[in-house]
Write a protein that holds these residues in place. Structure first.
Motif, mmCIF file in Angstrom:
data_model
loop_
_atom_site.group_PDB
_atom_site.id
_atom_site.type_symbol
_atom_site.label_atom_id
_atom_site.label_comp_id
_atom_site.label_asym_id
_atom_site.label_seq_id
_atom_site.Cartn_x
_atom_site.Cartn_y
_atom_site.Cartn_z
ATOM 1 N N LYS A 1 0.653 -0.716 0.142
ATOM 2 C CA LYS A 1 -0.192 0.071 -0.345
ATOM 3 C C LYS A 1 0.820 1.418 0.343
ATOM 4 C CE LYS A 1 -4.143 -2.051 1.577
ATOM 5 N NZ LYS A 1 -4.898 -2.068 1.171
ATOM 6 N N ASP B 1 1.796 4.310 -1.824
ATOM 7 C CA ASP B 1 2.082 5.214 -3.386
ATOM 8 C C ASP B 1 3.210 4.939 -3.689
ATOM 9 O OD1 ASP B 1 -0.347 6.414 -4.340
ATOM 10 O OD2 ASP B 1 1.456 7.692 -4.405
ATOM 11 N N ASN C 1 1.175 -2.109 -8.307
ATOM 12 C CA ASN C 1 0.002 -1.727 -8.620
ATOM 13 C C ASN C 1 0.600 -1.824 -6.120
ATOM 14 O OD1 ASN C 1 -2.182 -2.163 -7.008
ATOM 15 N ND2 ASN C 1 -2.493 -4.176 -8.779
ATOM 16 N N CYS C 2 0.540 -0.568 -5.902
ATOM 17 C CA CYS C 2 0.342 -0.361 -4.443
ATOM 18 C C CYS C 2 -0.196 -1.617 -3.783
ATOM 19 C CB CYS C 2 0.589 0.733 -3.519
ATOM 20 S SG CYS C 2 -1.364 1.651 -3.731
ATOM 21 N N ASN C 3 -1.395 -2.039 -3.870
ATOM 22 C CA ASN C 3 -2.388 -2.708 -3.425
ATOM 23 C C ASN C 3 -2.281 -4.615 -3.754
ATOM 24 O OD1 ASN C 3 -3.469 -1.057 -2.419
ATOM 25 N ND2 ASN C 3 -4.824 -0.342 -3.964
ATOM 26 N N LYS C 4 -0.668 -4.925 -4.709
ATOM 27 C CA LYS C 4 -1.053 -5.996 -4.782
ATOM 28 C C LYS C 4 0.980 -6.643 -4.641
ATOM 29 C CE LYS C 4 -0.656 -9.275 -8.414
ATOM 30 N NZ LYS C 4 -1.330 -9.701 -9.838
#
Length: 452
Positions: free
Chosen positions: A378, A380, A412-415
């Motif tokens: 997460k 950024d 992709n900060c969520n992966k």
């Protein structure tokens, strides 16, 4: 290529076409001799030669190793920086007279960049596939030197005064009687920049300091259009010479027959005369990036050990024999003259067909590896502390810093996982050519949830 018993290539008819016989290794030989072909069907472009496998296969062995030129570094250069400045490769020649390039792993002991002098370095390498070493006494290594320059900031010897020299108006003509007395115990000369009336010196008279057993020389700051006359410092024992800004010309034989291993030239220099630095031991001649319109006359650097020089801007002349008999470490024994000037290759002022030097356009050879980064999930993209500078390795051995901008791509900060980001940068001023790709690996760690 196959040759006959007289060491001449086989040819087809009278058209002087060589017959290449190629094979992948050393296991095959001609099954029958090749005879001269008087006629060849014009519709056929293949000539078949029968080969058979040798009964006894000869090993392809290493026969020689290319030398590596000494590296000259500034005072206070760190050990890591010195090692990083050494060539990354050298070449070997095998028993079939083929050339292979090998990577070098350097080791330097007892190095101290705060102490001027020479330090031995050893580079080891691994033989390429298919080449063996059957001689246990043949070490797979090269040896060279790292030479740490004198401290250029401690170049003022207050024991020399203006009264130690003779003058003719703004020309310095040699030692006075007082100067000759000092010379008996002090061979490290520091010239004044003004005469006794306060006039700035503009000429060092011919022969003025010839044959004086001088060991070092400082030509100080504060000069304007100084000309160093013919034979001015010829036949001394000079191993250190500092030439400051304000020197315009160095005339013929000015520093011939000394012990110089390196020399730095200021931005004001316009001419290096015939034999000016001939018969020294130069392995490094460093030209200021701001030198423009310089002329290198015949035999300027005759009989030294230069491998390359770099002149960034336009020149007036580089004589075809300026670098004759330099016993450097290149395969063809030519001094490489690197330049940003794209016209140099076809400009006769550079003598591009010289037997003693060759013109090479300066460019980026590679980029120093950018270390990977690990970051939290997460994070950024704009909050990743990516490095903003990269190091460009130029084809002349220099290094240049460049500002890099990184592209987000598929990050992709969520992966969690690994992402390879590409960057773009500008080449150094006035440099054209290819821009090697630069990337950085970003590793996004998984969140670890601890059980209660």
């Amino acid at each position: 290529m196959w040759k006959n018993e007289n060491n001449k290539y086989f040819h087809i008819g009278d058209k002087d076409i060589e017959i290449p016989v190629k094979y992948e290794d050393n296991q095959y030989e001609l099954k029958e001799s090749i005879k001269k072909i008087d006629k060849l069907d014009k519709n056929k472009n293949i000539f078949l030669v029968k080969c058979g496998k040798k009964e006894v296969v000869e090993d392809i062995t290493i026969k020689s190793i290319g030398d590596v030129a000494p590296l000259v570094v500034d005072f206070k250069t760190s050990k890591d920086k010195a090692v990083n400045g050494l060539p990354k490769k050298t070449f070997i020649v095998d028993s079939n007279k083929n050339i292979h390039y090998v990577d070098l792993d350097w080791k330097i002991d007892e190095y101290d960049g705060n102490i001027p002098g020479e330090y031995s370095v050893v580079g080891t390498f691994v033989l390429p596939n298919g080449v063996v070493n059957n001689n246990p006494k043949f070490l797979l290594e090269v040896k060279t030197l790292v030479i740490v320059k004198e401290n250029m900031n401690s170049n003022n010897d207050s024991s020399w005064d203006v009264e130690d020299f003779n003058f003719e108006d703004a020309s310095i003509c040699g030692f006075s009687e007082n100067g000759f007395q000092k010379l008996k115990t002090n061979k490290n000369l520091v010239l004044p920049n003004k005469n006794q009336e306060g006039k700035i010196i503009n000429y060092i008279k011919s022969d003025s300091f010839k044959d004086k057993e001088l060991e070092s020389l400082v030509i100080p700051e504060g000069l304007d259009n100084l000309v160093i006359g013919t034979n001015a410092f010829q036949n001394n024992n000079l191993s250190k010479v500092i030439i400051s800004n304000g020197v315009k010309e160095i005339d013929a034989y000015a520093f011939e027959k000394n012990n110089l291993k390196y020399i730095d030239f200021p931005s004001t220099l316009k001419k290096i005369g015939n034999n000016a630095f001939a018969n020294n031991k130069l392995v490094s001649a460093n030209f200021s990036e701001d030198i423009e319109g310089i002329a290198l006359d015949r035999f300027s650097f005759y009989n030294n050990r230069l491998t390359s020089i770099t002149i960034f801007k336009e020149v007036k002349k580089v004589h075809e024999e300026a670098f004759k008999d330099n016993k450097g470490c290149s395969i063809d024994n030519k001094v490489k003259v690197f330049t940003l000037n794209p016209e140099a290759v076809n400009n006769n002022n550079w003598f591009p067909t010289s037997k003693h030097h060759k013109i090479v356009i300066l460019g980026v050879e590679s980029i120093e590896e950018v270390n990977p980064m690990e970051i939290e999930l997460k994070t950024d993209f704009n909050n990743i502390n990516l490095q903003s500078k990269i190091i460009l390795n130029l084809n002349n051995g220099y290094k240049k810093e460049a500002t890099v901008t990184w592209i987000k791509g598929d990050y992709n900060c969520n992966k969690s996982g690994e992402y390879l980001l590409e960057g773009y940068y500008d080449l150094p001023e006035n440099m054209d050519g290819e821009e090697p790709k630069v990337t950085i690996k970003i590793i996004v760690r998984e969140n670890i949830i601890c059980a209660a």
